[in-house]
Design an enzyme around this catalytic site. Structure first.
Site, mmCIF file in Angstrom:
data_model
loop_
_atom_site.group_PDB
_atom_site.id
_atom_site.type_symbol
_atom_site.label_atom_id
_atom_site.label_comp_id
_atom_site.label_asym_id
_atom_site.label_seq_id
_atom_site.Cartn_x
_atom_site.Cartn_y
_atom_site.Cartn_z
ATOM 1 N N ARG A 165 32.348 47.913 41.943
ATOM 2 C CA ARG A 165 32.915 47.432 42.929
ATOM 3 C C ARG A 165 32.385 47.636 44.351
ATOM 4 O O ARG A 165 33.254 47.989 45.272
ATOM 5 C CB ARG A 165 34.582 47.789 42.746
ATOM 6 N N SER A 238 43.551 43.865 40.444
ATOM 7 C CA SER A 238 43.601 45.261 40.485
ATOM 8 C C SER A 238 43.837 45.460 41.652
ATOM 9 O O SER A 238 43.059 45.459 42.791
ATOM 10 C CB SER A 238 42.288 46.085 39.943
ATOM 11 N N GLU A 334 41.288 48.776 45.876
ATOM 12 C CA GLU A 334 39.995 47.940 45.617
ATOM 13 C C GLU A 334 40.236 46.818 46.570
ATOM 14 O O GLU A 334 39.272 46.265 47.053
ATOM 15 C CB GLU A 334 40.293 47.753 43.939
HETATM 16 P P1 FAD Z 1 38.324 37.130 49.955
HETATM 17 O O1 FAD Z 1 39.636 37.820 49.533
HETATM 18 O O2 FAD Z 1 38.652 35.858 50.740
HETATM 19 O O3 FAD Z 1 37.553 38.328 50.510
HETATM 20 C C1 FAD Z 1 37.153 39.412 50.008
HETATM 21 C C2 FAD Z 1 36.009 40.109 51.071
HETATM 22 O O4 FAD Z 1 34.880 39.493 50.908
HETATM 23 C C3 FAD Z 1 36.442 40.336 52.389
HETATM 24 O O5 FAD Z 1 36.268 41.506 52.975
HETATM 25 C C4 FAD Z 1 35.802 39.162 53.069
HETATM 26 O O6 FAD Z 1 35.699 39.388 54.305
HETATM 27 C C5 FAD Z 1 34.531 39.054 52.291
HETATM 28 N N1 FAD Z 1 33.870 37.743 52.432
HETATM 29 C C6 FAD Z 1 34.368 36.656 51.742
HETATM 30 N N2 FAD Z 1 33.700 35.502 51.825
HETATM 31 C C7 FAD Z 1 32.334 36.218 52.418
HETATM 32 C C8 FAD Z 1 31.161 35.484 52.943
HETATM 33 N N3 FAD Z 1 30.909 34.311 52.601
HETATM 34 N N4 FAD Z 1 30.351 36.342 53.565
HETATM 35 C C9 FAD Z 1 30.711 37.636 53.788
HETATM 36 N N5 FAD Z 1 31.948 38.147 53.243
HETATM 37 C C10 FAD Z 1 32.698 37.597 52.980
HETATM 38 N N6 FAD Z 1 37.653 40.891 41.033
HETATM 39 C C11 FAD Z 1 36.786 41.505 40.016
HETATM 40 O O7 FAD Z 1 35.720 41.972 40.437
HETATM 41 N N7 FAD Z 1 36.927 41.304 38.568
HETATM 42 C C12 FAD Z 1 37.951 40.701 38.116
HETATM 43 O O8 FAD Z 1 38.252 40.749 36.961
HETATM 44 C C13 FAD Z 1 38.949 40.412 39.117
HETATM 45 N N8 FAD Z 1 40.209 39.668 38.670
HETATM 46 C C14 FAD Z 1 41.220 39.193 39.456
HETATM 47 C C15 FAD Z 1 42.567 38.562 38.983
HETATM 48 C C16 FAD Z 1 43.358 38.108 39.901
HETATM 49 C C17 FAD Z 1 44.526 37.455 39.468
HETATM 50 C C18 FAD Z 1 43.092 38.224 41.402
HETATM 51 C C19 FAD Z 1 44.255 37.444 42.216
HETATM 52 C C20 FAD Z 1 41.921 38.684 41.744
HETATM 53 C C21 FAD Z 1 40.992 39.214 40.880
HETATM 54 N N9 FAD Z 1 39.883 39.770 41.501
HETATM 55 C C22 FAD Z 1 38.852 40.336 40.706
HETATM 56 C C23 FAD Z 1 39.461 40.149 42.855
HETATM 57 C C24 FAD Z 1 38.794 38.847 43.665
HETATM 58 O O9 FAD Z 1 39.145 37.695 42.634
HETATM 59 C C25 FAD Z 1 37.403 39.050 43.836
HETATM 60 O O10 FAD Z 1 37.158 40.071 44.644
HETATM 61 C C26 FAD Z 1 36.664 38.092 44.603
HETATM 62 O O11 FAD Z 1 35.285 37.976 44.515
HETATM 63 C C27 FAD Z 1 37.306 37.532 45.969
HETATM 64 O O12 FAD Z 1 36.866 36.456 46.130
HETATM 65 P P2 FAD Z 1 37.576 35.581 47.595
HETATM 66 O O13 FAD Z 1 36.825 34.388 47.955
HETATM 67 O O14 FAD Z 1 38.981 35.318 47.308
HETATM 68 O O15 FAD Z 1 37.399 36.662 48.618
HETATM 69 N N1 EPU Z 2 45.926 50.557 30.857
HETATM 70 C C1 EPU Z 2 47.318 50.930 30.531
HETATM 71 N N2 EPU Z 2 48.265 50.625 31.012
HETATM 72 C C2 EPU Z 2 48.211 49.373 31.923
HETATM 73 C C3 EPU Z 2 47.078 48.971 32.187
HETATM 74 C C4 EPU Z 2 45.819 49.527 31.810
HETATM 75 O O1 EPU Z 2 47.360 52.131 29.845
HETATM 76 O O2 EPU Z 2 49.127 48.916 32.352
HETATM 77 C C5 EPU Z 2 44.698 51.271 30.125
HETATM 78 C C6 EPU Z 2 44.816 50.866 28.709
HETATM 79 O O3 EPU Z 2 44.278 51.914 27.986
HETATM 80 C C7 EPU Z 2 43.543 49.661 28.649
HETATM 81 C C8 EPU Z 2 42.660 50.036 29.882
HETATM 82 O O4 EPU Z 2 43.455 50.812 30.839
HETATM 83 O O5 EPU Z 2 42.682 49.847 27.568
HETATM 84 C C9 EPU Z 2 41.990 49.122 30.524
HETATM 85 O O6 EPU Z 2 42.732 48.044 30.852
HETATM 86 P P1 EPU Z 2 42.060 46.589 31.205
HETATM 87 O O7 EPU Z 2 41.285 46.137 30.017
HETATM 88 O O8 EPU Z 2 43.426 45.662 31.448
HETATM 89 O O9 EPU Z 2 41.315 46.942 32.483
HETATM 90 P P2 EPU Z 2 41.417 47.407 33.672
HETATM 91 O O10 EPU Z 2 40.352 48.883 33.826
HETATM 92 O O11 EPU Z 2 42.871 47.687 34.138
HETATM 93 C C10 EPU Z 2 39.257 46.433 34.903
HETATM 94 C C11 EPU Z 2 39.029 45.692 36.266
HETATM 95 C C12 EPU Z 2 39.466 44.265 36.333
HETATM 96 C C13 EPU Z 2 38.892 43.631 35.004
HETATM 97 C C14 EPU Z 2 39.061 44.403 33.795
HETATM 98 C C15 EPU Z 2 38.503 43.610 32.526
HETATM 99 C C16 EPU Z 2 38.857 47.492 37.901
HETATM 100 C C17 EPU Z 2 39.391 47.947 39.018
HETATM 101 N N3 EPU Z 2 39.529 46.328 37.251
HETATM 102 O O12 EPU Z 2 40.686 46.323 34.830
HETATM 103 O O13 EPU Z 2 39.408 43.665 37.423
HETATM 104 O O14 EPU Z 2 39.234 42.240 34.932
HETATM 105 O O15 EPU Z 2 38.749 45.526 33.704
HETATM 106 O O16 EPU Z 2 36.837 44.105 32.724
HETATM 107 O O17 EPU Z 2 37.802 47.731 37.570
HETATM 108 C C18 EPU Z 2 40.023 43.161 39.671
HETATM 109 O O18 EPU Z 2 39.049 43.729 39.949
HETATM 110 O O19 EPU Z 2 40.937 42.864 40.332
HETATM 111 C C19 EPU Z 2 40.166 43.113 38.244
HETATM 112 C C20 EPU Z 2 41.208 42.402 37.628
#
Ligand code: FAD
Ligand code: EPU
Length: 339
Positions: A165, A238, A334
């Site tokens: 991240r 997250s 995050e």
């Molecule tokens: P924004 O929220 O608009 O911006 C994020 C940051 O990037 C800000 O600091 C912004 O200034 C900067 N930025 C955006 N575009 C540019 C650009 N073109 N040039 C320079 N800076 C820029 N993230 C994960 O890593 N893994 C996941 O599994 C994951 N799951 C998600 C699930 C949900 C339901 C949601 C809502 C979010 C999740 N995220 C996850 C977080 C998010 O989707 C990512 O961080 C994504 O890359 C953000 O993209 P955005 O375009 O919305 O960025």
């Molecule tokens: N867990 C719990 N309770 C909960 C949630 C999770 O006990 O309510 C524990 C369980 O042990 C589970 C473990 O956490 O097995 C991992 O949970 P999960 O697979 O849902 O993943 P996470 O670690 O909670 C991370 C990323 C996600 C990404 C998933 C899958 C971060 C901060 N988050 O979540 O990214 O989608 O793994 O790889 O690293 C995001 O960045 O926004 C995001 C959603």
């Protein structure tokens, strides 16, 4: 002369997945480089600015007293290069649509990152990751606009300094560049990463018949089973990072909580799921007025409708304090908080 369409006092509600009704003093959508260059010569030198993609990793603590620059640059293509395929995509392309485009072309590499909201340009900022794959694993290079010099620069994987991240764009180069294009190195041979527990379990019976689309569909199924859809309930995925602690401290924790999960990072450190710590501390499924902690994933804070950024920030601080008191572990957000 480049014509600038700068809007005033624009609501950002539709531009952040938390659905916070904050206002931008000024707002512009960038659809071409010429407008960006003109903006960088004037407004970006004078006003505080925020670069915006899909707003899925942002929390507005209040109104933004400056210029919001929404990146809407479009275009993508794939071409052969040596033994692999390069997918080139502009910053304003939707991330998940780009993943689907790669699957349509029969390319492998992006499938585990299916259904992550947001844009291509934001993906390198925090080195998006899910289900055992991070952006850095399929990253070739990127093109970025230097806001000070107006030059376009290229960043190699090393120069991006990707980590969990993290990238240089969240560190020393924070706020200095606008990402314009990202180049991915994809492949046609069927090698998949399916070690992640829940993904592996779902694909158990598919082993010999695996393809990128099946992996993508399994990832989508898992995500839909626990992550709230931002179109229904405001959230930014997250809220905190998973903390990395020493193995020594982990062993100590295990004596009190034998079931505490952990994923070894190296010989010294281990990653503990923040979701587990938050759940154990009693927050999962709790609602406080407009805001709460998702019932199926404790790492996701939600806006049930009408919440202010301040309410979410307050809840996040209470959670941090609770986890600190019980486990002596600091949870680092995050999500980027804009105050
Ligand atoms: P924004 O929220 O608009 O911006 C994020 C940051 O990037 C800000 O600091 C912004 O200034 C900067 N930025 C955006 N575009 C540019 C650009 N073109 N040039 C320079 N800076 C820029 N993230 C994960 O890593 N893994 C996941 O599994 C994951 N799951 C998600 C699930 C949900 C339901 C949601 C809502 C979010 C999740 N995220 C996850 C977080 C998010 O989707 C990512 O961080 C994504 O890359 C953000 O993209 P955005 O375009 O919305 O960025
Ligand atoms: N867990 C719990 N309770 C909960 C949630 C999770 O006990 O309510 C524990 C369980 O042990 C589970 C473990 O956490 O097995 C991992 O949970 P999960 O697979 O849902 O993943 P996470 O670690 O909670 C991370 C990323 C996600 C990404 C998933 C899958 C971060 C901060 N988050 O979540 O990214 O989608 O793994 O790889 O690293 C995001 O960045 O926004 C995001 C959603």
């Amino acid at each position: 002369m480049v014509k600038m369409n700068i809007l005033k006092n624009r609501s950002l509600k539709e531009h952040n997945t938390f659905g916070i009704d904050a206002k931008a003093k000024y707002y512009i959508e960038i659809k071409d480089i010429e407008t960006l260059k003109a903006l960088a010569r004037n407004e970006l030198q004078q006003l505080p600015y925020l670069i915006l993609g899909g707003g899925s990793n942002l929390l507005f603590g209040g109104d933004f007293d400056g210029l919001v620059v929404k990146i809407d640059l479009k275009g993508k293509r794939a071409y052969e290069k040596n033994n692999h395929v390069i997918l080139e995509a502009s910053a304003g392309e939707n991330w998940h649509e780009t993943v689907l485009y790669s699957l349509d072309k029969g390319l492998n590499g992006l499938e585990n990152l299916s259904l992550i909201p947001g844009t291509v340009g934001a993906a390198p900022i925090q080195n998006i990751g899910a289900y055992g794959v991070e952006l850095k694993d399929i990253f070739e290079t990127l093109e970025a606009f230097n806001i000070q010099t107006g030059e376009i620069e290229h960043f190699s994987k090393e120069e991006c300094q990707f980590d969990y991240r993290y990238s240089t764009f969240k560190g020393p180069d924070k706020g200095r560049y606008i990402i314009l294009k990202v180049f991915f190195r994809l492949h046609r041979n069927p090698v998949f990463t399916i070690n992640y527990g829940s993904l592996n379990a779902l694909l158990q019976n598919e082993k010999g018949l695996l393809n990128a689309r099946k992996v993508s569909e399994a990832v989508i199924k898992i995500r839909q089973s626990k992550l709230p859809n931002p179109e229904e309930i405001g959230n930014a995925g997250s809220f905190f990072k998973n903390p990395v602690i020493t193995l020594g401290y982990y062993e100590q924790l295990k004596r009190e909580y034998p079931e505490v999960p952990g994923y070894k990072v190296n010989e010294e450190y281990i990653k503990v799921p923040a979701g587990w710590l938050i759940e154990k501390n009693g927050w999962k499924g709790k609602r406080f007025g407009h805001v709460g902690v998702h019932a199926k994933q404790a790492l996701v804070l939600v806006n049930y409708g009408g919440a202010s950024g301040e309410e979410l920030i307050h809840l996040s601080k209470e959670i941090q304090a609770g986890v600190m008191e019980e486990f002596r572990i600091h949870l680092e957000p995050e999500v980027t908080i804009i105050k």
